[in-house]
Design an enzyme around this catalytic site. Structure first.
Site, PDB file in Angstrom:
ATOM      1  N   LYS A   1      -6.624  36.835  12.600  1.00  0.00           N
ATOM      2  CA  LYS A   1      -6.930  36.678  14.023  1.00  0.00           C
ATOM      3  C   LYS A   1      -7.115  38.042  14.671  1.00  0.00           C
ATOM      4  O   LYS A   1      -6.452  39.005  14.313  1.00  0.00           O
ATOM      5  CB  LYS A   1      -5.798  35.920  14.720  1.00  0.00           C
ATOM      6  CG  LYS A   1      -5.755  34.429  14.382  1.00  0.00           C
ATOM      7  CD  LYS A   1      -4.716  33.716  15.216  1.00  0.00           C
ATOM      8  CE  LYS A   1      -4.739  32.214  14.957  1.00  0.00           C
ATOM      9  NZ  LYS A   1      -3.726  31.501  15.770  1.00  0.00           N
TER      10      LYS A   1
ATOM     11  N   HIS B   1      -3.115  23.857   6.408  1.00  0.00           N
ATOM     12  CA  HIS B   1      -2.114  24.623   7.145  1.00  0.00           C
ATOM     13  C   HIS B   1      -0.699  24.260   6.693  1.00  0.00           C
ATOM     14  O   HIS B   1       0.225  25.057   6.838  1.00  0.00           O
ATOM     15  CB  HIS B   1      -2.266  24.392   8.647  1.00  0.00           C
ATOM     16  CG  HIS B   1      -2.016  25.633   9.460  1.00  0.00           C
ATOM     17  ND1 HIS B   1      -2.751  26.792   9.292  1.00  0.00           N
ATOM     18  CD2 HIS B   1      -1.101  25.917  10.419  1.00  0.00           C
ATOM     19  CE1 HIS B   1      -2.316  27.721  10.122  1.00  0.00           C
ATOM     20  NE2 HIS B   1      -1.310  27.224  10.815  1.00  0.00           N
TER      21      HIS B   1
ATOM     22  N   TYR C   1       9.518  29.049  11.477  1.00  0.00           N
ATOM     23  CA  TYR C   1       9.713  28.650  10.085  1.00  0.00           C
ATOM     24  C   TYR C   1      11.171  28.733   9.643  1.00  0.00           C
ATOM     25  O   TYR C   1      11.476  28.511   8.483  1.00  0.00           O
ATOM     26  CB  TYR C   1       8.849  29.529   9.169  1.00  0.00           C
ATOM     27  CG  TYR C   1       7.377  29.384   9.437  1.00  0.00           C
ATOM     28  CD1 TYR C   1       6.647  28.348   8.872  1.00  0.00           C
ATOM     29  CD2 TYR C   1       6.721  30.270  10.284  1.00  0.00           C
ATOM     30  CE1 TYR C   1       5.302  28.198   9.130  1.00  0.00           C
ATOM     31  CE2 TYR C   1       5.364  30.122  10.546  1.00  0.00           C
ATOM     32  CZ  TYR C   1       4.663  29.097   9.966  1.00  0.00           C
ATOM     33  OH  TYR C   1       3.340  28.941  10.227  1.00  0.00           O
TER      34      TYR C   1
ATOM     35  N   ARG D   1      -4.248  31.399   6.374  1.00  0.00           N
ATOM     36  CA  ARG D   1      -4.863  30.386   7.226  1.00  0.00           C
ATOM     37  C   ARG D   1      -6.111  29.908   6.498  1.00  0.00           C
ATOM     38  O   ARG D   1      -6.726  30.648   5.726  1.00  0.00           O
ATOM     39  CB  ARG D   1      -5.255  30.962   8.584  1.00  0.00           C
ATOM     40  CG  ARG D   1      -4.090  31.534   9.390  1.00  0.00           C
ATOM     41  CD  ARG D   1      -4.609  32.157  10.690  1.00  0.00           C
ATOM     42  NE  ARG D   1      -3.517  32.689  11.497  1.00  0.00           N
ATOM     43  CZ  ARG D   1      -3.093  33.949  11.475  1.00  0.00           C
ATOM     44  NH1 ARG D   1      -3.676  34.819  10.646  1.00  0.00           N
ATOM     45  NH2 ARG D   1      -2.102  34.345  12.256  1.00  0.00           N
TER      46      ARG D   1
ATOM     47  N   ARG E   1       0.391  26.714   4.167  1.00  0.00           N
ATOM     48  CA  ARG E   1       0.823  27.973   4.787  1.00  0.00           C
ATOM     49  C   ARG E   1       2.250  27.837   5.325  1.00  0.00           C
ATOM     50  O   ARG E   1       3.083  28.731   5.143  1.00  0.00           O
ATOM     51  CB  ARG E   1      -0.143  28.335   5.910  1.00  0.00           C
ATOM     52  CG  ARG E   1       0.236  29.563   6.747  1.00  0.00           C
ATOM     53  CD  ARG E   1      -0.927  29.886   7.679  1.00  0.00           C
ATOM     54  NE  ARG E   1      -0.564  30.727   8.806  1.00  0.00           N
ATOM     55  CZ  ARG E   1      -0.563  32.054   8.785  1.00  0.00           C
ATOM     56  NH1 ARG E   1      -0.866  32.688   7.663  1.00  0.00           N
ATOM     57  NH2 ARG E   1      -0.263  32.749   9.871  1.00  0.00           N
TER      58      ARG E   1
ATOM     59  N   HIS F   1       1.384  37.519  11.558  1.00  0.00           N
ATOM     60  CA  HIS F   1       1.792  37.192  12.922  1.00  0.00           C
ATOM     61  C   HIS F   1       2.007  38.473  13.718  1.00  0.00           C
ATOM     62  O   HIS F   1       2.667  39.397  13.255  1.00  0.00           O
ATOM     63  CB  HIS F   1       3.098  36.388  12.920  1.00  0.00           C
ATOM     64  CG  HIS F   1       2.924  34.971  12.496  1.00  0.00           C
ATOM     65  ND1 HIS F   1       3.967  34.197  12.031  1.00  0.00           N
ATOM     66  CD2 HIS F   1       1.828  34.173  12.468  1.00  0.00           C
ATOM     67  CE1 HIS F   1       3.518  32.986  11.738  1.00  0.00           C
ATOM     68  NE2 HIS F   1       2.226  32.951  12.000  1.00  0.00           N
TER      69      HIS F   1
END
Length: 319
Positions: free
Chosen positions: A180, A252, A287, A158, A255, A278
């Site tokens: 995150k 992004h 994806y 990210r 990514r 994730h």
């Protein structure tokens, strides 16, 4: 917090107790508390027309929630916003259930509207390679720019993770990434990224002003401090333009391209999930929108029952 408290006084006692719980027990920010309060206010306004109130929750039924959902739909609210409001109501009634204010949850069986399937924008392999190999000036700024792009595409970071890297996060052929939720993960660097970072770090000192203690890996030209998101966006847009790519290329997208190109090359979904950081596999599954031609090619090449009339011959023997 004064504005939040002033707003809270307009709520009834039960809602005030719920918001206080979110603030004290959950540690939610004032912005999040305002969001919850606004969602509950909107439901309260709807309930007034039905002669109901959040302060007498036992009289609120599932039909009232469904009516509120229908009202939001008539207002053409986005499904994402509708889902957020339902989540606020769900948290409120869960709080009331836990404190025995109600014996039946009116949110039971209420599902969020199905979200539109949005496929991430991405570059194809040729476009990504063209961007990574674009000719930049061999000065500190040019070396920094292409190193940043290689890290974004080569490691699938990210933009916040990339600009958050410190010097000591780079270790030989891997980097330590803080993602995150402040969760750390180790991500491999591509050979190209290793070379680009090495060349950039040889010139990195040119960005430093008076503060030589700055630990950020990617530095801005003027301040000699950590690169910010806006500057990083401009860098990627500039490199894309130099490579003759579409104008709307953003960090992004690199990514997204990283993840899709790995999957197209045969990487398994779980590994890509780990690389991307994730928490849920369903997030990574966005994806998997490989084009049908590619899917059919993989199927024909790999499946033992693929081929003419559904039977693939092996060593000229029939099954």
């Amino acid at each position: 917090m004064s504005s939040t408290n002033e707003k809270r006084h307009q709520h009834g006692e039960l809602v005030q107790g719920f918001l206080a719980f979110l603030e004290v027990e959950k540690g939610y920010s004032s912005a999040t508390l305002r969001s919850y309060g606004t969602d509950l206010d909107q439901f309260q306004q709807f309930l007034r027309g039905k002669k109901r109130t959040l302060e007498i929750p036992e009289r609120i039924t599932r039909d009232h929630v469904r009516g509120f959902l229908a009202e939001l739909h008539r207002r053409e609210l986005s499904k994402t916003s509708m889902g957020r409001k339902l989540s606020s109501l769900r948290a409120y009634f869960k709080f009331l259930m836990r404190h025995k204010q109600i014996g039946k949850d009116p949110m039971a069986g209420i599902r969020n509207p199905k979200q539109e399937q949005r496929h991430p924008q991405l570059l194809n392999v040729d476009q990504a390679v063209a961007m990574m190999e674009v000719a930049v000036e061999p000065d500190p700024e040019g070396l920094r720019d292409i190193a940043l792009a290689e890290v974004l595409y080569g490691s699938g970071l990210r933009i916040s993770e990339a600009i958050g890297l410190d010097m000591n996060d780079v270790d030989s052929d891997v980097i330590r990434v803080v993602g995150k939720g402040n969760k750390e993960r180790i991500v491999p660097l591509s050979d190209a990224a290793i070379q680009r970072i090495r060349r950039y770090m040889e010139q990195r000192h040119a960005f430093l002003k008076d503060d030589y203690s700055e630990q950020a890996l990617f530095l801005s030209v003027r301040a000699g401090k950590r690169l910010d998101r806006r500057q990083a966006n401009r860098i990627i847009a500039k490199l894309a333009k130099l490579a003759g790519l579409p104008k709307d290329v953003h960090p992004h997208m690199l990514r997204h391209s990283f993840a899709t190109h790995l999957l197209e090359a045969g990487a398994d979904l779980r590994s890509v999930q780990e690389l991307l950081g994730h928490e849920n596999l369903t997030t990574t599954q966005r994806y998997t929108h490989l084009d049908m031609q590619h899917i059919m090619q993989v199927y024909d090449a790999a499946h033992p029952r693929a081929g003419v009339n559904g039977i693939k011959k092996k060593n000229n023997d029939t099954e």
